[in-house]
Write a protein that holds these residues in place. Structure first.
Motif, PDB file in Angstrom:
ATOM      1  N   CYS A 190      -3.407   6.602  16.434  1.00  0.00           N
ATOM      2  CA  CYS A 190      -2.767   7.909  15.479  1.00  0.00           C
ATOM      3  C   CYS A 190      -1.482   8.031  16.270  1.00  0.00           C
ATOM      4  O   CYS A 190      -1.496   8.797  17.307  1.00  0.00           O
ATOM      5  CB  CYS A 190      -3.711   8.992  15.592  1.00  0.00           C
ATOM      6  SG  CYS A 190      -2.941  10.239  14.336  1.00  0.00           S
TER       7      CYS A 190
ATOM      8  N   TRP B 184      -1.637   6.068  10.910  1.00  0.00           N
ATOM      9  CA  TRP B 184      -3.087   5.652  11.680  1.00  0.00           C
ATOM     10  C   TRP B 184      -2.850   4.023  11.466  1.00  0.00           C
ATOM     11  O   TRP B 184      -2.894   3.491  10.311  1.00  0.00           O
ATOM     12  CB  TRP B 184      -4.334   6.028  10.786  1.00  0.00           C
ATOM     13  CG  TRP B 184      -4.374   7.619  11.004  1.00  0.00           C
ATOM     14  CD1 TRP B 184      -3.876   8.528  10.512  1.00  0.00           C
ATOM     15  CD2 TRP B 184      -5.519   8.103  11.738  1.00  0.00           C
ATOM     16  NE1 TRP B 184      -4.369   9.845  10.912  1.00  0.00           N
ATOM     17  CE2 TRP B 184      -5.359   9.593  11.559  1.00  0.00           C
ATOM     18  CE3 TRP B 184      -6.743   7.463  12.710  1.00  0.00           C
ATOM     19  CZ2 TRP B 184      -6.257  10.291  12.491  1.00  0.00           C
ATOM     20  CZ3 TRP B 184      -7.675   8.571  13.081  1.00  0.00           C
ATOM     21  CH2 TRP B 184      -7.414   9.649  12.989  1.00  0.00           C
TER      22      TRP B 184
ATOM     23  N   ARG C 276       3.537  -2.214  -1.869  1.00  0.00           N
ATOM     24  CA  ARG C 276       2.829  -2.985  -0.720  1.00  0.00           C
ATOM     25  C   ARG C 276       3.111  -4.642  -0.978  1.00  0.00           C
ATOM     26  O   ARG C 276       2.145  -5.417  -0.977  1.00  0.00           O
ATOM     27  CB  ARG C 276       1.287  -2.499  -0.782  1.00  0.00           C
ATOM     28  CG  ARG C 276       1.001  -1.288  -0.854  1.00  0.00           C
ATOM     29  CD  ARG C 276      -0.518  -0.956  -0.996  1.00  0.00           C
ATOM     30  NE  ARG C 276      -0.578   0.165  -1.358  1.00  0.00           N
ATOM     31  CZ  ARG C 276      -2.001   1.036  -1.829  1.00  0.00           C
ATOM     32  NH1 ARG C 276      -2.808   0.176  -1.861  1.00  0.00           N
ATOM     33  NH2 ARG C 276      -1.924   2.240  -2.116  1.00  0.00           N
TER      34      ARG C 276
ATOM     35  N   TYR D 255      -8.258   2.730  16.132  1.00  0.00           N
ATOM     36  CA  TYR D 255      -7.104   3.053  15.499  1.00  0.00           C
ATOM     37  C   TYR D 255      -6.212   3.896  16.457  1.00  0.00           C
ATOM     38  O   TYR D 255      -6.724   4.464  17.356  1.00  0.00           O
ATOM     39  CB  TYR D 255      -7.095   3.678  14.300  1.00  0.00           C
ATOM     40  CG  TYR D 255      -7.806   3.208  13.054  1.00  0.00           C
ATOM     41  CD1 TYR D 255      -7.002   2.412  12.186  1.00  0.00           C
ATOM     42  CD2 TYR D 255      -9.280   3.184  12.781  1.00  0.00           C
ATOM     43  CE1 TYR D 255      -7.606   1.615  11.159  1.00  0.00           C
ATOM     44  CE2 TYR D 255      -9.807   2.528  11.991  1.00  0.00           C
ATOM     45  CZ  TYR D 255      -9.120   1.992  10.923  1.00  0.00           C
ATOM     46  OH  TYR D 255      -9.690   1.174   9.825  1.00  0.00           O
TER      47      TYR D 255
ATOM     48  N   THR E 231      -9.859  10.543   6.905  1.00  0.00           N
ATOM     49  CA  THR E 231      -8.929   9.390   6.569  1.00  0.00           C
ATOM     50  C   THR E 231      -9.318   8.567   5.379  1.00  0.00           C
ATOM     51  O   THR E 231      -8.568   7.806   4.676  1.00  0.00           O
ATOM     52  CB  THR E 231      -8.221   8.557   7.686  1.00  0.00           C
ATOM     53  OG1 THR E 231      -9.024   7.944   8.248  1.00  0.00           O
ATOM     54  CG2 THR E 231      -7.427   9.762   8.712  1.00  0.00           C
ATOM     55  N   GLU E 232     -10.649   8.512   5.224  1.00  0.00           N
ATOM     56  CA  GLU E 232     -11.241   7.527   4.316  1.00  0.00           C
ATOM     57  C   GLU E 232     -10.931   5.914   4.844  1.00  0.00           C
ATOM     58  O   GLU E 232     -10.797   5.230   3.972  1.00  0.00           O
ATOM     59  CB  GLU E 232     -10.821   7.667   2.764  1.00  0.00           C
ATOM     60  CG  GLU E 232     -11.055   8.911   2.444  1.00  0.00           C
ATOM     61  CD  GLU E 232     -10.764   9.232   0.807  1.00  0.00           C
ATOM     62  OE1 GLU E 232     -10.033   8.193   0.344  1.00  0.00           O
ATOM     63  OE2 GLU E 232     -11.019  10.120   0.367  1.00  0.00           O
ATOM     64  N   LEU E 233     -10.604   5.696   6.309  1.00  0.00           N
ATOM     65  CA  LEU E 233     -10.388   4.288   6.721  1.00  0.00           C
ATOM     66  C   LEU E 233     -11.546   3.685   7.006  1.00  0.00           C
ATOM     67  O   LEU E 233     -12.558   4.269   7.247  1.00  0.00           O
ATOM     68  CB  LEU E 233      -9.360   4.395   8.102  1.00  0.00           C
ATOM     69  CG  LEU E 233      -8.235   5.025   7.843  1.00  0.00           C
ATOM     70  CD1 LEU E 233      -7.526   4.972   9.107  1.00  0.00           C
ATOM     71  CD2 LEU E 233      -7.288   3.610   7.394  1.00  0.00           C
TER      72      LEU E 233
ATOM     73  N   HIS F  91       4.258   5.017   3.301  1.00  0.00           N
ATOM     74  CA  HIS F  91       3.048   5.013   2.890  1.00  0.00           C
ATOM     75  C   HIS F  91       2.704   3.672   2.362  1.00  0.00           C
ATOM     76  O   HIS F  91       1.366   3.023   2.932  1.00  0.00           O
ATOM     77  CB  HIS F  91       2.858   5.900   1.826  1.00  0.00           C
ATOM     78  CG  HIS F  91       1.828   5.727   0.796  1.00  0.00           C
ATOM     79  ND1 HIS F  91       0.604   6.131   0.894  1.00  0.00           N
ATOM     80  CD2 HIS F  91       1.883   4.822  -0.211  1.00  0.00           C
ATOM     81  CE1 HIS F  91      -0.218   5.476   0.116  1.00  0.00           C
ATOM     82  NE2 HIS F  91       0.396   4.896  -0.831  1.00  0.00           N
TER      83      HIS F  91
ATOM     84  N   MET G 216       2.063   1.588   5.809  1.00  0.00           N
ATOM     85  CA  MET G 216       0.728   2.028   6.309  1.00  0.00           C
ATOM     86  C   MET G 216      -0.562   1.204   5.337  1.00  0.00           C
ATOM     87  O   MET G 216      -1.282   0.568   6.118  1.00  0.00           O
ATOM     88  CB  MET G 216       0.666   3.432   6.344  1.00  0.00           C
ATOM     89  CG  MET G 216       1.504   3.942   7.256  1.00  0.00           C
ATOM     90  SD  MET G 216       1.261   3.575   9.139  1.00  0.00           S
ATOM     91  CE  MET G 216       2.739   2.440   9.061  1.00  0.00           C
ATOM     92  N   GLU G 217      -0.298   1.136   4.206  1.00  0.00           N
ATOM     93  CA  GLU G 217      -1.596   0.714   3.412  1.00  0.00           C
ATOM     94  C   GLU G 217      -1.626  -0.861   3.572  1.00  0.00           C
ATOM     95  O   GLU G 217      -2.497  -1.537   3.591  1.00  0.00           O
ATOM     96  CB  GLU G 217      -1.348   1.101   1.816  1.00  0.00           C
ATOM     97  CG  GLU G 217      -1.403   2.506   1.649  1.00  0.00           C
ATOM     98  CD  GLU G 217      -2.807   3.158   1.764  1.00  0.00           C
ATOM     99  OE1 GLU G 217      -3.795   2.327   1.679  1.00  0.00           O
ATOM    100  OE2 GLU G 217      -2.854   4.143   2.496  1.00  0.00           O
TER     101      GLU G 217
ATOM    102  N   ARG H 291      -3.246   4.066   7.303  1.00  0.00           N
ATOM    103  CA  ARG H 291      -3.030   5.267   6.260  1.00  0.00           C
ATOM    104  C   ARG H 291      -2.084   6.226   6.904  1.00  0.00           C
ATOM    105  O   ARG H 291      -1.812   6.392   8.157  1.00  0.00           O
ATOM    106  CB  ARG H 291      -4.468   5.926   6.438  1.00  0.00           C
ATOM    107  CG  ARG H 291      -4.522   7.076   5.293  1.00  0.00           C
ATOM    108  CD  ARG H 291      -4.821   6.477   4.081  1.00  0.00           C
ATOM    109  NE  ARG H 291      -5.030   5.178   3.977  1.00  0.00           N
ATOM    110  CZ  ARG H 291      -6.459   4.852   3.465  1.00  0.00           C
ATOM    111  NH1 ARG H 291      -7.491   6.018   3.468  1.00  0.00           N
ATOM    112  NH2 ARG H 291      -7.257   3.683   3.356  1.00  0.00           N
TER     113      ARG H 291
ATOM    114  N   VAL I  79      -1.087  10.270   6.794  1.00  0.00           N
ATOM    115  CA  VAL I  79      -1.848  11.514   6.547  1.00  0.00           C
ATOM    116  C   VAL I  79      -0.639  12.785   6.869  1.00  0.00           C
ATOM    117  O   VAL I  79       0.048  12.663   7.767  1.00  0.00           O
ATOM    118  CB  VAL I  79      -2.904  11.712   7.399  1.00  0.00           C
ATOM    119  CG1 VAL I  79      -3.473  13.187   7.080  1.00  0.00           C
ATOM    120  CG2 VAL I  79      -3.970  10.782   7.061  1.00  0.00           C
TER     121      VAL I  79
END
Length: 528
Positions: A313, A378, A218, A311, A304-306, A353, A356-357, A362, A364
């Motif tokens: 998807c 996402w 990241r 958003y 997703t814990e977002l 990954h 996205m972060e 995110r 998935v």
């Protein structure tokens, strides 16, 4: 009630009290004893004698603070315990206590305050359990967890190191062989051009590898812009079908109503290419890959814990071999791959990954062995203000030609090879150069020789960083045009106006673009 009934009741009460005392005194694994209002011991059971080591006659009339360690007594813990029990009705806690022989044990303590009918404190009931073995077991379990975590970290580092070494050894081998051949073929210009092309291809491969690693960490440089997901994905249709080949059917089911997102378009395209390649490799014979997108309002506690918000998807679904639970758990790990040797680094999903972060979204992954894989990206939607304010990503513009005349450029980098090659590239454009191996040396050069038109500095250097040098130079020479080179994305904040970022690794065209950009900014500031 007559006197006989009263005497019978008193007798029963006395018998019950005697039975209770006998029961308490018989308990052998828990210390149960009474204290008077000042904390002095007035009863002592067999359990207290067993694991504390003191006989009844040795402790009766003594203050219960005798069981505390010297440090706890000095800190006033016994009095604090009494005070809490008296004010709140109960004290419960754990701590070190002392046996008669001076050995420590870990005690779980409960102290209840006892009052009479008027509320006056008449004493305390104290229960102490020896939980040393439980504490030791808990500490051993926690130590085992730490060791396991450390082992997993070392395994990941080893995996990362091995993957990087393998790929870079291949790149260095190509470059070394190419340079050897250039030396031998120097008399044949056509051969030299071909060999230089091979070396440049190896460099690009290395740059791609480092970008993927930075994406996983990241820390890559992102050029975000407002993207229409429908246009971007459908615009890639022909290229994606070419990657899949004729045996695999590509389906696009995206809606024009899909919201726009704020992301680096180049990196998103690369992510979709990686996912397409993975889907193709998961279907050895034939199959279907489906791209779709939908708008989703994410609420609290979403799977997703977002963070809550709007958003898009974006899904990539294949009907290939799928993954078992173990493979699925490792799918996004760096350099983990189920492909054969030389068919990939295993950085594809980890790069997606990381992207996205870093973009506030995110990745998935849902997969069942034998039933295909569904990967969801996402992405947070872009606001109307971001849509109006965001300009196209610099990486998508063609590199301009050298211009603005000859400039005297100070090149700052603690790597002598980078300094030399950068200076050579700048001089091939018609500029003159000075070199400095550190930020401190650069400052001394500017002070000694004021005829510096542009400062080009690396960011990661020993001592003062390039960002720190940039701020210092701008404070002392506000009009100095500055180009700051770095592969990392975490130096945006607090940079002065007019500084141009140059992503590493860079080539001659990138240098041309950066020099022209910083001179263009200087010209606009002069007119303004």
């Amino acid at each position: 009630m007559d006197s006989d009934s009263t005497m019978e009741t008193h007798t029963l009460d006395a018998l019950s009290a005697q039975k209770f005392r006998s029961l308490v005194e018989a308990i052998a694994d828990i210390a149960i004893y009474m204290l008077d209002p000042d904390g002095y011991i007035i009863s002592w059971n067999a359990g207290a004698e067993r694991f504390k080591g003191h006989a009844r006659e040795e402790v009766l009339g003594k203050h219960f603070g005798m069981f505390y360690t010297d440090d706890d007594r000095a800190a006033g813990m016994p009095d604090r315990t009494l005070s809490i029990a008296r004010n709140e009705g109960r004290f419960e806690g754990e701590g070190w206590r002392l046996r008669k022989d001076g050995q420590r044990f870990w005690a779980h303590v409960i102290m209840d305050c006892i009052t009479d009918e008027e509320g006056t404190v008449i004493g305390y009931a104290k229960i102490t359990r020896d939980v040393t073995s439980q504490r030791i077991a808990s500490e051993q379990l926690e130590q085992a967890r730490r060791e396991l975590s450390q082992a997993q970290k070392l395994e990941a580092i080893g995996q990362l190191t091995g993957g990087v070494a393998h790929d870079f050894n291949n790149l260095l081998m190509v470059m070394q062989s190419t340079l050897d051949m250039i030396r031998l073929k120097s008399a044949d210009p056509d051969q030299v051009v071909n060999l230089v092309g091979l070396a440049q291809a190896a460099v690009k491969r290395g740059a791609t590898l480092t970008q993927r690693m930075l994406a996983f960490a990241r820390k890559q440089e992102l050029h975000t812009e407002v993207i229409d997901v429908y246009d971007l994905v459908n615009g890639m249709g022909d290229m994606l079908q070419w990657v899949l080949g004729q045996r695999i059917h590509l389906i696009m089911t995206l809606s024009k109503e899909t919201d726009k997102v704020l992301i680096d378009a180049n990196q998103l395209e690369l992510a979709l290419m990686n996912l397409t390649v993975n889907a193709r490799d998961a279907m050895p014979m034939t199959g279907t890959v489906t791209f779709s997108a939908r708008n989703v309002r994410v609420a609290q506690a979403h799977p997703t814990e977002l963070p809550p918000g709007d958003y898009v998807c974006l899904s990539v679904v294949d009907d290939g071999t799928g993954m078992d639970a173990d493979t699925l758990a490792k799918a996004a790990d760096p350099f983990f791959t189920t492909k054969g040797v030389d068919r990939g680094t295993g950085l594809g999903l980890s790069m997606v990954h990381g992207l996205m972060e870093q973009s506030g979204g995110r990745m998935v992954i849902r997969s069942t062995q034998g039933a295909g894989t569904r990967i969801e990206l996402w992405l947070p939607t872009a606001s109307a203000q971001a849509d109006a304010a965001t300009s196209p990503a610099p990486a998508r513009r063609p590199a301009p030609s050298p211009g603005a005349g000859s400039q005297r450029i100070l090149v700052v980098d603690d790597n002598p090879l980078v300094r030399s090659t950068t200076s050579a590239a700048l001089e091939s454009m018609g500029h003159s150069t000075l070199e400095a191996a550190s930020a401190e040396e650069a400052l001394a050069t500017i002070e000694r020789d004021g005829a510096v038109d542009i400062l080009l500095t690396d960011h990661v250097m020993a001592g003062m960083t390039g960002a720190q040098l940039t701020n210092l130079v701008k404070s002392r020479w506000p009009g100095m045009p500055i180009v700051l080179a770095s592969a990392f994305a975490d130096i945006h904040d607090n940079l002065p106006d007019g500084v141009v970022r140059l992503a590493k690794p860079y080539g001659r065209d990138d240098l041309v673009q950066a020099i022209n950009a910083v001179l263009g900014k200087q010209a606009r500031q002069a007119r303004g």
